[in-house]
Design a protein around this motif. Structure first.
Motif, PDB file in Angstrom:
ATOM      1  N   LYS A 166      29.818 -17.015  26.529  1.00 23.16           N
ATOM      2  CA  LYS A 166      28.928 -15.866  26.419  1.00 23.16           C
ATOM      3  C   LYS A 166      29.617 -14.628  25.857  1.00 23.16           C
ATOM      4  CE  LYS A 166      25.569 -18.163  28.360  1.00 23.16           C
ATOM      5  NZ  LYS A 166      24.369 -18.568  27.596  1.00 23.16           N
ATOM      6  N   ALA A 167      31.011 -14.682  25.746  1.00 19.89           N
ATOM      7  CA  ALA A 167      31.750 -13.520  25.214  1.00 19.89           C
ATOM      8  C   ALA A 167      32.781 -14.012  24.208  1.00 19.89           C
ATOM      9  CB  ALA A 167      32.430 -12.746  26.339  1.00 19.89           C
ATOM     10  N   ALA A 168      33.223 -13.130  23.297  1.00 19.60           N
ATOM     11  CA  ALA A 168      34.210 -13.472  22.264  1.00 19.60           C
ATOM     12  C   ALA A 168      35.337 -12.435  22.288  1.00 19.60           C
ATOM     13  CB  ALA A 168      33.559 -13.527  20.894  1.00 19.60           C
ATOM     14  N   GLY A 169      36.629 -12.898  22.119  1.00 22.49           N
ATOM     15  CA  GLY A 169      37.807 -12.015  22.119  1.00 22.49           C
ATOM     16  C   GLY A 169      39.045 -12.822  22.385  1.00 22.49           C
ATOM     17  N   SER A 170      40.265 -12.296  22.031  1.00 24.66           N
ATOM     18  CA  SER A 170      41.512 -13.024  22.250  1.00 24.66           C
ATOM     19  C   SER A 170      42.674 -12.040  22.307  1.00 24.66           C
ATOM     20  CB  SER A 170      41.742 -14.066  21.141  1.00 24.66           C
ATOM     21  OG  SER A 170      41.886 -13.422  19.886  1.00 24.66           O
ATOM     22  N   THR A 171      43.857 -12.552  22.824  1.00 20.48           N
ATOM     23  CA  THR A 171      45.102 -11.755  22.845  1.00 20.48           C
ATOM     24  C   THR A 171      46.271 -12.708  22.908  1.00 20.48           C
ATOM     25  OG1 THR A 171      46.258  -9.937  23.902  1.00 20.48           O
ATOM     26  CG2 THR A 171      45.219 -11.554  25.350  1.00 20.48           C
ATOM     27  N   SER A 172      47.467 -12.247  22.505  1.00 19.81           N
ATOM     28  CA  SER A 172      48.687 -13.035  22.555  1.00 19.81           C
ATOM     29  C   SER A 172      49.393 -12.726  23.867  1.00 19.81           C
ATOM     30  CB  SER A 172      49.602 -12.717  21.364  1.00 19.81           C
ATOM     31  OG  SER A 172      50.792 -13.453  21.438  1.00 19.81           O
ATOM     32  N   PHE A 173      49.977 -13.759  24.547  1.00 20.91           N
ATOM     33  CA  PHE A 173      50.613 -13.574  25.849  1.00 20.91           C
ATOM     34  C   PHE A 173      51.887 -14.396  25.874  1.00 20.91           C
ATOM     35  CE2 PHE A 173      51.222 -14.949  30.292  1.00 20.91           C
ATOM     36  CZ  PHE A 173      51.373 -13.711  30.880  1.00 20.91           C
ATOM     37  N   ASP A 174      53.076 -13.680  26.134  1.00 21.06           N
ATOM     38  CA  ASP A 174      54.351 -14.379  26.234  1.00 21.06           C
ATOM     39  C   ASP A 174      54.948 -14.274  27.628  1.00 21.06           C
ATOM     40  OD1 ASP A 174      55.121 -11.790  26.375  1.00 21.06           O
ATOM     41  OD2 ASP A 174      56.405 -11.825  24.586  1.00 21.06           O
ATOM     42  N   GLY A 175      54.275 -13.629  28.548  1.00 16.54           N
ATOM     43  CA  GLY A 175      54.741 -13.547  29.925  1.00 16.54           C
ATOM     44  C   GLY A 175      55.624 -12.366  30.226  1.00 16.54           C
ATOM     45  N   SER A 176      55.995 -11.646  29.216  1.00  9.44           N
ATOM     46  CA  SER A 176      56.896 -10.515  29.454  1.00  9.44           C
ATOM     47  C   SER A 176      56.149  -9.310  30.009  1.00  9.44           C
ATOM     48  CB  SER A 176      57.624 -10.145  28.164  1.00  9.44           C
ATOM     49  OG  SER A 176      56.677  -9.769  27.168  1.00  9.44           O
ATOM     50  N   ALA A 177      54.862  -9.279  29.852  1.00  8.79           N
ATOM     51  CA  ALA A 177      54.069  -8.152  30.346  1.00  8.79           C
ATOM     52  C   ALA A 177      52.627  -8.604  30.474  1.00  8.79           C
ATOM     53  CB  ALA A 177      54.187  -6.958  29.395  1.00  8.79           C
ATOM     54  N   ASN A 178      51.857  -7.803  31.222  1.00 10.55           N
ATOM     55  CA  ASN A 178      50.440  -8.099  31.333  1.00 10.55           C
ATOM     56  C   ASN A 178      49.777  -7.991  29.976  1.00 10.55           C
ATOM     57  OD1 ASN A 178      50.695  -8.459  34.091  1.00 10.55           O
ATOM     58  ND2 ASN A 178      50.270  -6.287  34.530  1.00 10.55           N
ATOM     59  N   ALA A 179      48.678  -8.735  29.811  1.00 12.36           N
ATOM     60  CA  ALA A 179      47.954  -8.713  28.523  1.00 12.36           C
ATOM     61  C   ALA A 179      46.498  -8.356  28.778  1.00 12.36           C
ATOM     62  CB  ALA A 179      48.058 -10.063  27.837  1.00 12.36           C
ATOM     63  N   SER A 180      45.913  -7.663  27.830  1.00 13.02           N
ATOM     64  CA  SER A 180      44.494  -7.292  27.903  1.00 13.02           C
ATOM     65  C   SER A 180      43.768  -7.914  26.727  1.00 13.02           C
ATOM     66  CB  SER A 180      44.322  -5.769  27.890  1.00 13.02           C
ATOM     67  OG  SER A 180      44.949  -5.191  29.014  1.00 13.02           O
ATOM     68  N   ILE A 181      42.482  -8.369  26.977  1.00 11.34           N
ATOM     69  CA  ILE A 181      41.667  -8.984  25.922  1.00 11.34           C
ATOM     70  C   ILE A 181      40.577  -7.998  25.528  1.00 11.34           C
ATOM     71  CG2 ILE A 181      40.104 -10.885  25.338  1.00 11.34           C
ATOM     72  CD1 ILE A 181      41.596 -12.600  27.345  1.00 11.34           C
ATOM     73  N   ASN A 182      40.495  -7.713  24.275  1.00 10.83           N
ATOM     74  CA  ASN A 182      39.453  -6.845  23.738  1.00 10.83           C
ATOM     75  C   ASN A 182      38.207  -7.709  23.469  1.00 10.83           C
ATOM     76  OD1 ASN A 182      37.995  -4.755  22.607  1.00 10.83           O
ATOM     77  ND2 ASN A 182      38.887  -5.045  20.560  1.00 10.83           N
ATOM     78  N   VAL A 183      37.138  -7.524  24.310  1.00 17.81           N
ATOM     79  CA  VAL A 183      35.902  -8.285  24.136  1.00 17.81           C
ATOM     80  C   VAL A 183      35.110  -7.679  22.994  1.00 17.81           C
ATOM     81  CG1 VAL A 183      33.776  -9.069  25.214  1.00 17.81           C
ATOM     82  CG2 VAL A 183      35.863  -8.894  26.573  1.00 17.81           C
ATOM     83  N   LYS A 184      34.933  -8.435  21.924  1.00 15.22           N
ATOM     84  CA  LYS A 184      34.285  -7.927  20.721  1.00 15.22           C
ATOM     85  C   LYS A 184      32.761  -8.104  20.765  1.00 15.22           C
ATOM     86  CE  LYS A 184      38.333  -8.766  17.773  1.00 15.22           C
ATOM     87  NZ  LYS A 184      38.854  -9.443  16.556  1.00 15.22           N
ATOM     88  N   SER A 185      32.238  -9.156  21.410  1.00 18.95           N
ATOM     89  CA  SER A 185      30.778  -9.379  21.460  1.00 18.95           C
ATOM     90  C   SER A 185      30.424 -10.132  22.745  1.00 18.95           C
ATOM     91  CB  SER A 185      30.290 -10.178  20.244  1.00 18.95           C
ATOM     92  OG  SER A 185      30.868 -11.475  20.236  1.00 18.95           O
ATOM     93  N   VAL A 186      29.218  -9.848  23.239  1.00 14.74           N
ATOM     94  CA  VAL A 186      28.702 -10.519  24.446  1.00 14.74           C
ATOM     95  C   VAL A 186      27.277 -11.006  24.160  1.00 14.74           C
ATOM     96  CG1 VAL A 186      28.088 -10.275  26.861  1.00 14.74           C
ATOM     97  CG2 VAL A 186      30.126  -9.102  25.971  1.00 14.74           C
ATOM     98  N   ASN A 187      27.031 -12.290  24.417  1.00 14.41           N
ATOM     99  CA  ASN A 187      25.687 -12.851  24.262  1.00 14.41           C
ATOM    100  C   ASN A 187      25.097 -13.012  25.663  1.00 14.41           C
ATOM    101  OD1 ASN A 187      23.381 -14.052  23.376  1.00 14.41           O
ATOM    102  ND2 ASN A 187      24.316 -16.051  22.917  1.00 14.41           N
TER     103      ASN A 187
END
Length: 685
Positions: A166-187
Motif C-alpha cells: 500500500k506504500a512505496a519507498g526505500s533506503t540503504s542500511f549498513d547497520g552503522s546507524a539508524n535508517a529512515s525511509i522516505n514514503v513517496k506514495s500511499v495507496n
C-alpha cells in the motif's frame, strides 16, 4: 399405506386371515434410549406386539440419530457460508494461521549474548549474536574469526530496505546507524475524499453531468432526448408488442390475475352515475353481450345481457330466493313436472316418477322391494306398509275397512264373523313347481304356528304344519279338548300310542334294522330324498349400488360361471364357487350367506364348498337339528372343518361380545373364511 411402504406389500399383505393390517407404519417417535432392550428367548410367544415394540424403539433411536446428524451437518454448512463467522478473529489455538495475533520476542542466553529478535510468523527471524563466552562451551566447535565477527558494528555489504504493498519507498542500511525511509506514495484502502475531484457524465439518448470528490452524494440532472425513447425493455423485448397501453390498446392473448385479494383485482367502474357499470363483449362488427351491475330498477344485482334489448339476472346469495327453491324449505308457486321415463331418487331408499304406465304415478324401491309406508302421526316408529316385490301385494297390518270385490277369493276375512260365514273354498294362488304358499298363521307372545303348502319339484309337494320359536311349542291331538298324544319338535318324537306304547321304546334300531327316522320315511313312502338348492346367489351380495340393468343382468346369469357371485372359476376342474368377497346389506359382513328359504324347512342340509383355487370340492352334511343347535350355541362355529374353513356367527348372543350381526334362519352371518361355496342344498325325505 404410504408410498414408501408399497415395497413391502408382497411380504406384508393388507389382509391376513380376515384381519386387516393397520395402514400406519411402525412408529419412530419413542424417546431416544441407550439403556438397552430386553433379549428375546426361545420361550417368547410369536406375538406381533413384541416385534412391534422392538422395531418401534430401534426405528426411534435411528430416527433420533438421523435428526442429530442433519442438525450437525446443517450447523457446519451454516458456518461455512456465514460471513460474520470470524469477524472478531478466531479465539484459542487456531488450526492454521499466517500471523501471530501478538508478535513474540526471541532471546538467547547462556554462553552467548545477542540482540532479541521479534517474530510474528509472517517471515523467518534472524538473531544477531554479539558475544560468545567460550568458557561455558562444552565440546569442540569450529569457529571462524575472520573479520569483525564477534561484535560487528557495520554490515560488510549495505542492504536496501524497500516498502511494497500500500506504500512505496526505500533506503540503504549498513547497520552503522539508524535508517529512515522516505514514503513517496500511499495507496489507501479507504479515504474520505478524492485528492482530485472527478466529473461523471451521462451520454447517449440522455445527457447530464456532476462533479464528484467522494465527500458527499451527488445528483445528476438528466435530460432525455424524446426523439430517441427506448423501444425495447431491459430483456430486449419490443415494448409496443409486449405491453398494453393505459388506453386505446388491444390485448392479443389471455390476461391472468394471480392475486387472491379481491381489492387487488381489476375493477370496472363508472364514475358519471350509478345506473350501469359493466364489460361489453363484441365481435368485429356486432355487439354480443355484456355483464354488469344495474341499479336503475332498484335492484343491486349482477346482470347478463345477450343482446341490446334483453337482460338476464345472475342468481347470487341475495336474490336466489326470488327465482329458485332452496335446498330446504321454500314454497313452489307453480307445478313441478317430472321428466318422462325418468326415476327421481328420494333419499336413499326409493325412486318416484313417470314410468310410461298410462295415468299412473310410479314409485320403486332402491334397496329392497317397493313399498309405501303410512306413518302414525303420534308415533313415528309405528307404520303400516304396503309392499310389492313380484307376485302378491303384501300388507304388514290388518286392513280394518271394507274391500270391494268377491269375498269368496279374499285371503283374509276382516272379522271373525265373516270367517264363520265362509260358504265356498278358500283358494290360495298357484306357487308352481318350487315355492311356498301363503300361510295360515297363529302367534303367541313368543311362539306360533303356520300351515302352508310347499312344492319342491314337479309333482312333489308337502302340506307343512310349522311350529315356530322354542321347544315348548307342540303339535297335539285332542278329543273334546283333552290331549291324547303329541309331537315334540325338541326331540322329533311322537308321544302316544301307535299300535303299542312308543313312550317306552328306547332303541328304534330294533325295528327291522332301520333308524326311527328311516322307519318314518319308509312308512311315508319317501325313501328317496328331494334335494333343493337354497343358496340365494343373487341376494348374497349387496346390489344396492348396481343399476337396474346391472341387477337384471346379474340375476339372469346368476347360475352361470364368472359372475359377481361365482368369482372362483376354475376351467380345469369345472368348479365355480362364491369366494366370500362381497358385503351384504343390513350390517352383514363379507362372506355372509343368504338362503332362498329357511334351512329348518328340511331334514338335512348339504353344504358343498371348494378351496380358494377351485381345485377340490368339500362336502359337509348337517342334520337340521345339529345345525340349529350350532346356531343356538352363540359365539361362532365352522360350517365345514379343515384348512379350508368358513366361520359363522350364531343366532343368539351369549356373551358380551358385540359389533356383529346375528345369523337367522335365512341369513348366515360370516365371521371369517378362506374357501368358497358352490351350493347349499336342503334335503327333504
Amino acid at each position: 399405506m404410504a408410498k414408501y411402504l408399497d415395497k413391502w406389500k408382497d411380504l406384508f399383505p393388507d389382509t391376513v386371515g380376515g384381519t386387516t393390517r393397520p395402514s400406519e407404519a411402525v412408529s419412530d417417535q419413542e424417546e431416544f434410549n441407550t439403556d438397552g432392550f430386553p433379549q428375546f428367548i426361545a420361550q417368547d410367544p410369536v406375538n406381533y406386539a413384541l416385534q412391534n415394540a422392538f422395531l418401534k424403539q430401534f426405528l426411534s433411536n435411528d430416527a433420533w440419530l438421523w435428526v442429530k446428524q442433519k442438525q450437525a451437518n446443517q450447523a457446519l454448512d451454516d458456518h461455512k457460508v456465514d460471513t460474520q463467522a470470524h469477524a472478531k478473529g478466531i479465539s484459542g489455538n487456531a488450526g492454521s494461521a499466517t500471523k501471530l495475533a501478538n508478535a513474540r520476542t526471541i532471546n538467547l542466553s547462556g554462553a552467548v549474548t545477542a540482540d532479541a529478535a521479534s517474530f510474528d510468523g509472517t517471515a523467518d527471524a534472524t538473531i544477531n549474536v554479539k558475544t560468545l563466552d567460550a568458557s561455558k562451551l562444552k565440546g569442540t566447535a569450529s569457529v571462524s574469526t575472520t573479520g569483525n565477527a564477534a561484535t560487528a558494528s557495520k554490515l560488510l555489504t549495505p542492504r536496501t530496505i524497500s516498502l511494497t504493498g500500500k506504500a512505496a519507498g526505500s533506503t540503504s542500511f549498513d547497520g552503522s546507524a539508524n535508517a529512515s525511509i522516505n514514503v513517496k506514495s500511499v495507496n489507501a484502502d479507504t479515504a474520505s475524499k478524492l485528492s482530485t475531484a472527478r466529473k461523471i457524465n451521462i451520454t447517449g439518448n440522455a445527457t447530464g453531468a456532476a462533479a464528484f470528490d467522494g465527500s458527499g452524494d451527488v445528483s445528476i440532472n438528466v435530460s432525455v432526448n424524446s426523439a430517441a425513447k427506448a423501444t425495447n425493455d431491459k430483456n430486449g423485448a419490443d415494448i409496443a408488442a409486449t405491453y398494453l397501453k393505459k388506453a386505446g390498446d388491444t390485448a392479443t392473448g389471455k390476461i391472468t390475475f394471480n392475486s387472491t385479494d379481491l381489492n387487488a383485482l381489476p375493477e370496472v367502474k363508472k364514475t358519471s352515475d350509478n345506473n350501469m357499470s359493466g364489460i361489453r363483449f363484441s365481435s368485429k362488427s356486432k355487439f354480443l353481450g355484456a355483464v354488469g351491475k344495474r341499479l336503475s330498477n332498484g335492484e343491486d344485482l349482477l346482470n347478463l345481457r345477450s343482446d341490446n334489448s334483453s337482460t338476464d339476472i345472475v342468481l347470487d346469495s341475495r336474490n336466489y330466493g326470488n327465482y329458485a327453491l332452496p335446498k330446504s324449505g321454500g314454497t313452489m308457486t307453480g307445478a313441478l313436472n317430472f321428466a318422462n321415463s325418468t326415476w327421481n331418487t328420494v333419499g336413499d331408499d326409493s325412486y318416484m316418477g313417470d314410468h310410461d304406465i298410462s295415468g299412473t304415478f310410479c314409485i320403486k324401491g332402491a334397496n329392497g322391494e317397493t313399498g309405501i309406508a303410512l306413518v302414525n302421526a303420534n308415533n313415528e316408529g309405528d307404520y303400516a306398509r304396503i309392499s310389492y316385490g313380484g307376485g302378491n301385494i303384501n300388507f304388514n297390518k290388518t286392513i280394518g275397512g271394507n274391500i270391494n270385490g268377491n269375498a269368496a277369493t279374499a285371503t283374509r276375512a276382516t272379522t271373525a264373523a265373516k270367517a264363520d260365514g265362509l260358504t265356498s273354498n278358500l283358494v290360495f294362488p298357484d306357487i308352481g313347481n318350487v315355492g311356498t304358499s301363503n300361510k295360515i298363521s297363529w302367534s303367541g307372545s313368543t311362539d306360533g304356528a303356520d300351515i302352508y303348502y310347499q312344492t319342491t319339484a314337479s309333482d312333489q309337494g308337502n302340506l307343512v304344519l310349522n311350529l315356530r320359536d322354542d321347544d315348548n311349542c307342540y303339535l297335539r291331538i285332542a278329543r273334546n279338548g283333552a290331549f291324547k298324544s303329541y309331537f315334540s319338535p325338541s326331540d322329533g318324537n311322537f308321544h302316544g300310542n301307535v299300535n303299542g306304547n312308543t313312550d317306552t321304546a328306547t332303541n328304534a334300531d330294533k325295528l327291522d334294522g332301520y333308524h326311527a327316522s328311516d322307519l318314518f320315511r319308509h312308512l311315508g313312502g319317501n325313501q328317496t330324498p328331494v334335494i333343493t338348492d337354497i343358496f340365494d346367489r343373487a341376494g348374497t351380495i349387496d346390489m344396492t349400488t348396481m343399476s337396474a340393468a346391472d341387477k337384471a343382468t346379474h340375476k339372469a346369469n346368476i347360475n352361470k360361471a364368472r359372475n359377481a357371485t361365482q368369482n372362483i372359476w376354475n376351467t380345469d376342474t369345472g368348479i365355480y364357487a362364491y369366494g366370500g368377497d362381497y358385503d351384504m346389506s343390513n350390517g352383514y359382513g363379507r362372506g355372509s350367506l343368504k338362503l332362498t328359504q329357511s334351512y329348518k324347512n328340511f331334514d338335512k342340509i348339504l353344504v358343498v364348498g371348494a378351496n380358494d383355487k377351485g381345485e377340490l370340492l368339500i362336502y359337509k352334511l348337517w342334520d337340521v337339528w345339529a345345525l340349529a343347535n350350532a346356531f343356538a350355541g352363540g359365539s361362532r362355529f365352522q360350517l365345514f372343518h379343515g384348512s379350508d374353513y368358513w366361520f359363522l356367527y350364531g343366532s343368539a348372543r351369549k356373551g358380551t361380545r358385540a359389533g356383529y350381526a346375528l345369523s337367522t334362519d335365512t341369513v348366515w352371518s360370516c365371521q371369517d373364511q378362506n374357501s368358497g361355496i358352490v351350493a347349499i342344498y336342503g334335503i327333504k325325505y
